[in-house]
Scaffold this motif. Structure first.
Motif, PDB file in Angstrom:
ATOM      1  N   VAL A 108      55.211  23.066  12.040  1.00 26.00           N
ATOM      2  CA  VAL A 108      54.585  24.262  11.471  1.00 26.00           C
ATOM      3  C   VAL A 108      54.061  25.179  12.572  1.00 26.00           C
ATOM      4  O   VAL A 108      54.262  26.406  12.538  1.00 26.00           O
ATOM      5  CB  VAL A 108      53.441  23.865  10.509  1.00 26.00           C
ATOM      6  CG1 VAL A 108      52.698  25.107  10.023  1.00 26.00           C
ATOM      7  CG2 VAL A 108      53.998  23.083   9.326  1.00 26.00           C
ATOM      8  N   GLN A 109      53.387  24.609  13.569  1.00 29.89           N
ATOM      9  CA  GLN A 109      52.878  25.415  14.683  1.00 29.89           C
ATOM     10  C   GLN A 109      54.021  26.078  15.446  1.00 29.89           C
ATOM     11  O   GLN A 109      53.908  27.240  15.862  1.00 29.89           O
ATOM     12  CB  GLN A 109      52.066  24.522  15.628  1.00 29.89           C
ATOM     13  CG  GLN A 109      50.755  24.030  15.045  1.00 29.89           C
ATOM     14  CD  GLN A 109      50.074  23.033  15.975  1.00 29.89           C
ATOM     15  OE1 GLN A 109      50.725  22.173  16.577  1.00 29.89           O
ATOM     16  NE2 GLN A 109      48.748  23.147  16.092  1.00 29.89           N
ATOM     17  N   THR A 110      55.095  25.356  15.630  1.00 32.83           N
ATOM     18  CA  THR A 110      56.235  25.900  16.368  1.00 32.83           C
ATOM     19  C   THR A 110      56.870  27.067  15.621  1.00 32.83           C
ATOM     20  O   THR A 110      57.184  28.105  16.216  1.00 32.83           O
ATOM     21  CB  THR A 110      57.278  24.793  16.596  1.00 32.83           C
ATOM     22  OG1 THR A 110      56.671  23.694  17.294  1.00 32.83           O
ATOM     23  CG2 THR A 110      58.452  25.313  17.411  1.00 32.83           C
ATOM     24  N   VAL A 111      57.053  26.909  14.315  1.00 31.36           N
ATOM     25  CA  VAL A 111      57.649  27.978  13.515  1.00 31.36           C
ATOM     26  C   VAL A 111      56.723  29.194  13.476  1.00 31.36           C
ATOM     27  O   VAL A 111      57.176  30.346  13.537  1.00 31.36           O
ATOM     28  CB  VAL A 111      57.961  27.473  12.096  1.00 31.36           C
ATOM     29  CG1 VAL A 111      58.393  28.616  11.196  1.00 31.36           C
ATOM     30  CG2 VAL A 111      59.047  26.404  12.139  1.00 31.36           C
ATOM     31  N   GLU A 112      55.421  28.958  13.380  1.00 26.71           N
ATOM     32  CA  GLU A 112      54.464  30.075  13.377  1.00 26.71           C
ATOM     33  C   GLU A 112      54.539  30.863  14.677  1.00 26.71           C
ATOM     34  O   GLU A 112      54.486  32.098  14.681  1.00 26.71           O
ATOM     35  CB  GLU A 112      53.047  29.544  13.158  1.00 26.71           C
ATOM     36  CG  GLU A 112      52.774  29.088  11.732  1.00 26.71           C
ATOM     37  CD  GLU A 112      51.380  28.513  11.569  1.00 26.71           C
ATOM     38  OE1 GLU A 112      50.710  28.277  12.609  1.00 26.71           O
ATOM     39  OE2 GLU A 112      50.949  28.298  10.414  1.00 26.71           O
ATOM     40  N   LEU A 166      57.161  31.086  16.573  1.00 30.22           N
ATOM     41  CA  LEU A 166      58.441  31.774  16.558  1.00 30.22           C
ATOM     42  C   LEU A 166      58.368  33.042  15.708  1.00 30.22           C
ATOM     43  O   LEU A 166      58.923  34.084  16.075  1.00 30.22           O
ATOM     44  CB  LEU A 166      59.525  30.836  16.019  1.00 30.22           C
ATOM     45  CG  LEU A 166      60.984  31.208  16.301  1.00 30.22           C
ATOM     46  CD1 LEU A 166      61.227  31.325  17.791  1.00 30.22           C
ATOM     47  CD2 LEU A 166      61.904  30.182  15.674  1.00 30.22           C
ATOM     48  N   VAL A 167      57.659  32.952  14.590  1.00 34.21           N
ATOM     49  CA  VAL A 167      57.480  34.126  13.737  1.00 34.21           C
ATOM     50  C   VAL A 167      56.684  35.200  14.469  1.00 34.21           C
ATOM     51  O   VAL A 167      56.993  36.398  14.381  1.00 34.21           O
ATOM     52  CB  VAL A 167      56.784  33.722  12.417  1.00 34.21           C
ATOM     53  CG1 VAL A 167      56.378  34.955  11.620  1.00 34.21           C
ATOM     54  CG2 VAL A 167      57.697  32.830  11.589  1.00 34.21           C
ATOM     55  N   SER A 168      55.652  34.800  15.209  1.00 32.08           N
ATOM     56  CA  SER A 168      54.863  35.770  15.964  1.00 32.08           C
ATOM     57  C   SER A 168      55.673  36.405  17.083  1.00 32.08           C
ATOM     58  O   SER A 168      55.521  37.596  17.380  1.00 32.08           O
ATOM     59  CB  SER A 168      53.606  35.095  16.547  1.00 32.08           C
ATOM     60  OG  SER A 168      53.961  34.135  17.540  1.00 32.08           O
ATOM     61  N   GLU A 169      56.585  35.641  17.693  1.00 29.22           N
ATOM     62  CA  GLU A 169      57.476  36.196  18.710  1.00 29.22           C
ATOM     63  C   GLU A 169      58.394  37.249  18.099  1.00 29.22           C
ATOM     64  O   GLU A 169      58.672  38.281  18.708  1.00 29.22           O
ATOM     65  CB  GLU A 169      58.303  35.081  19.354  1.00 29.22           C
ATOM     66  CG  GLU A 169      57.539  34.163  20.276  1.00 29.22           C
ATOM     67  CD  GLU A 169      57.201  34.819  21.596  1.00 29.22           C
ATOM     68  OE1 GLU A 169      58.006  34.744  22.539  1.00 29.22           O
ATOM     69  OE2 GLU A 169      56.110  35.427  21.686  1.00 29.22           O
ATOM     70  N   ALA A 170      58.875  36.979  16.884  1.00 34.78           N
ATOM     71  CA  ALA A 170      59.722  37.950  16.200  1.00 34.78           C
ATOM     72  C   ALA A 170      58.929  39.198  15.826  1.00 34.78           C
ATOM     73  O   ALA A 170      59.450  40.321  15.889  1.00 34.78           O
ATOM     74  CB  ALA A 170      60.336  37.321  14.954  1.00 34.78           C
ATOM     75  N   ALA A 171      57.662  39.008  15.450  1.00 26.27           N
ATOM     76  CA  ALA A 171      56.840  40.141  15.018  1.00 26.27           C
ATOM     77  C   ALA A 171      56.575  41.125  16.153  1.00 26.27           C
ATOM     78  O   ALA A 171      56.486  42.340  15.919  1.00 26.27           O
ATOM     79  CB  ALA A 171      55.520  39.632  14.443  1.00 26.27           C
ATOM     80  N   ILE A 172      56.455  40.620  17.386  1.00 28.22           N
ATOM     81  CA  ILE A 172      56.178  41.512  18.518  1.00 28.22           C
ATOM     82  C   ILE A 172      57.459  41.974  19.214  1.00 28.22           C
ATOM     83  O   ILE A 172      57.405  42.659  20.236  1.00 28.22           O
ATOM     84  CB  ILE A 172      55.239  40.836  19.541  1.00 28.22           C
ATOM     85  CG1 ILE A 172      55.889  39.593  20.142  1.00 28.22           C
ATOM     86  CG2 ILE A 172      53.899  40.506  18.913  1.00 28.22           C
ATOM     87  CD1 ILE A 172      55.054  38.931  21.234  1.00 28.22           C
ATOM     88  N   ALA A 212      59.024  26.521  20.622  1.00 29.30           N
ATOM     89  CA  ALA A 212      59.653  27.507  19.738  1.00 29.30           C
ATOM     90  C   ALA A 212      60.957  28.012  20.337  1.00 29.30           C
ATOM     91  O   ALA A 212      61.976  28.119  19.632  1.00 29.30           O
ATOM     92  CB  ALA A 212      58.687  28.671  19.492  1.00 29.30           C
ATOM     93  N   TRP A 213      60.965  28.305  21.629  1.00 28.70           N
ATOM     94  CA  TRP A 213      62.180  28.813  22.259  1.00 28.70           C
ATOM     95  C   TRP A 213      63.206  27.716  22.489  1.00 28.70           C
ATOM     96  O   TRP A 213      64.413  27.970  22.452  1.00 28.70           O
ATOM     97  CB  TRP A 213      61.834  29.522  23.566  1.00 28.70           C
ATOM     98  CG  TRP A 213      61.267  30.875  23.298  1.00 28.70           C
ATOM     99  CD1 TRP A 213      59.953  31.236  23.256  1.00 28.70           C
ATOM    100  CD2 TRP A 213      62.001  32.053  22.983  1.00 28.70           C
ATOM    101  NE1 TRP A 213      59.821  32.559  22.946  1.00 28.70           N
ATOM    102  CE2 TRP A 213      61.063  33.092  22.771  1.00 28.70           C
ATOM    103  CE3 TRP A 213      63.354  32.344  22.859  1.00 28.70           C
ATOM    104  CZ2 TRP A 213      61.442  34.387  22.446  1.00 28.70           C
ATOM    105  CZ3 TRP A 213      63.735  33.635  22.536  1.00 28.70           C
ATOM    106  CH2 TRP A 213      62.788  34.636  22.338  1.00 28.70           C
ATOM    107  N   VAL A 214      62.749  26.483  22.709  1.00 29.12           N
ATOM    108  CA  VAL A 214      63.683  25.364  22.781  1.00 29.12           C
ATOM    109  C   VAL A 214      64.363  25.167  21.421  1.00 29.12           C
ATOM    110  O   VAL A 214      65.558  24.865  21.339  1.00 29.12           O
ATOM    111  CB  VAL A 214      62.955  24.080  23.220  1.00 29.12           C
ATOM    112  CG1 VAL A 214      63.865  22.858  23.073  1.00 29.12           C
ATOM    113  CG2 VAL A 214      62.488  24.204  24.662  1.00 29.12           C
ATOM    114  N   LEU A 215      63.591  25.367  20.344  1.00 30.53           N
ATOM    115  CA  LEU A 215      64.160  25.267  18.998  1.00 30.53           C
ATOM    116  C   LEU A 215      65.242  26.325  18.787  1.00 30.53           C
ATOM    117  O   LEU A 215      66.296  26.041  18.198  1.00 30.53           O
ATOM    118  CB  LEU A 215      63.045  25.429  17.966  1.00 30.53           C
ATOM    119  CG  LEU A 215      63.447  25.302  16.492  1.00 30.53           C
ATOM    120  CD1 LEU A 215      63.993  23.905  16.201  1.00 30.53           C
ATOM    121  CD2 LEU A 215      62.257  25.607  15.585  1.00 30.53           C
TER     122      LEU A 215
END
Length: 264
Positions: free
Chosen positions: A51-55, A57-63, A234-237
Motif C-alpha cells: 500500500v505504501q509503495t503504490v501510494e 507511485l501515485v504521488s510520483e504520477a501526480a507531480i 515504487a520505481w523497482v515495481l
C-alpha cells in the motif's frame, strides 16, 4: 451399446481455455508475490508495504515524474534494442551460414556474453559521460550478444539439404533467406528478443543509475540516496511490471504467431 468418440474442441474453445489458464497462472503468481511481500513487511525492519509503495507511485504520477521519466527510459530502450536486433540478426545469420564469419565472431560474442550489464553501464558512463548516449549504448551492448547467439544457432539448424536444393534450382539468395531461413529462425528470434529485453532492460536501469539525470534508473537512485525505501520500491515495481507486461502482452502473442506453423 453406444460408444462416444471424443472430438477435438473448436478453435475458439481452445483459445478461451488457453486464455483462462494464462489468467489463472498470472493471478496465482501475483498472489504469491503479494504474500511473500507481506511476509517480508512483517519480518523485515524497513520494508515498505504494498500500500505504501503504490501510494508513493501515485504521488510520483501526480507531480509528473512517473510518465516523464518512463517515457524517457522507453525511448532510450527502444532505440538501443532495435539497433541490437538489427545488427544481431545480420551477424547471427552470417555466423550461421558462413564458417568464416562464425570463426570471426564466435569467440568475441562469447566474451560479450560473459560481461554483465553492470560492467557495460560503468564503461559507457566513463566513455560518454552523462547523457542520452550512455543508456542507449548500454542497452545495445547488453542485448546484442543474446540476439547473435540465438539467431546463429537457429540458422545453423536450418536443413542444409533444403538450402542446397534451393541453390541447385537457381533460387536467389534473398529468396532463400526470406522463405527458408526466416521461417526457421522465427521462434528463436522471439527467444532472442526475450533474453535481449531482460539483459538490456537491466543495463538501462544501471546506466541511468550511474550515468544519467533522468529516467527510471535515475529516479530509483534519487529515492535510494534520499533513504526513502517506499520511493525506491515504487520505481523497482515499475521496472518489474514493464517486463512482465511486455512478456505477456507483446512477446507471448508474437511467439505464438511466429511458431503457428509447428502445430498446423
Amino acid at each position: 451399446m453406444t460408444v462416444t468418440i471424443p472430438t477435438e474442441l473448436p478453435a475458439w474453445q481452445r483459445h478461451l481455455k488457453t486464455q483462462g489458464m494464462s489468467a489463472i497462472a498470472v493471478t496465482a503468481a501475483l498472489l504469491s508475490i503479494l504474500a511473500v511481500w507481506q511476509i517480508a513487511v512483517l519480518v523485515g525492519n524497513r520494508v515498505p508495504s504494498p500500500v505504501q509503495t503504490v501510494e508513493r507511485l501515485v504521488s510520483e504520477a501526480a507531480i509528473g515524474e512517473l510518465w516523464h521519466n518512463l517515457a524517457i527510459s522507453m525511448n532510450r530502450f527502444v532505440l538501443g534494442l532495435v539497433l541490437a536486433l538489427v545488427v544481431g540478426a545480420v551477424i547471427g545469420v552470417l555466423m550461421g551460414m558462413s564458417k568464416l564469419a562464425d570463426l570471426a565472431f564466435s569467440d568475441l560474442n562469447a566474451a560479450a556474453l560473459a560481461i554483465p550489464a553492470v560492467i557495460w553501464a560503468l564503461l559507457t558512463t566513463m566513455w560518454f559521460g552523462f547523457g542520452w548516449l550512455t543508456p542507449v549504448v548500454t542497452v545495445f551492448l547488453s542485448g546484442l550478444p543474446f540476439v547473435i547467439v540465438n539467431i546463429a544457432k537457429a540458422t545453423r539448424a536450418v536443413p542444409a539439404d533444403l538450402v542446397l536444393m534451393a541453390r541447385s534450382f537457381g533460387v536467389p539468395r534473398g529468396h532463400i533467406l526470406r522463405h527458408i531461413v526466416a521461417p526457421a529462425v522465427a521462434g528463436s528470434t522471439v527467444a532472442a528478443v526475450r533474453f535481449a529485453i531482460m539483459s538490456a532492460w537491466n543495463g538501462l536501469l544501471l546506466a541511468e543509475w550511474f550515468g544519467s539525470t533522468s529516467g527510471v534508473g535515475w529516479r530509483s537512485r534519487y529515492w535510494y540516496d534520499a533513504n526513502q525505501l517506499d520511493g525506491f520500491f515504487a520505481w523497482v515495481l515499475v521496472f518489474i511490471l514493464l517486463l512482465v507486461i511486455a512478456d505477456l502482452v507483446l512477446l507471448g502473442p508474437i511467439e505464438r504467431y511466429a511458431t503457428r506453423w509447428r502445430s498446423a
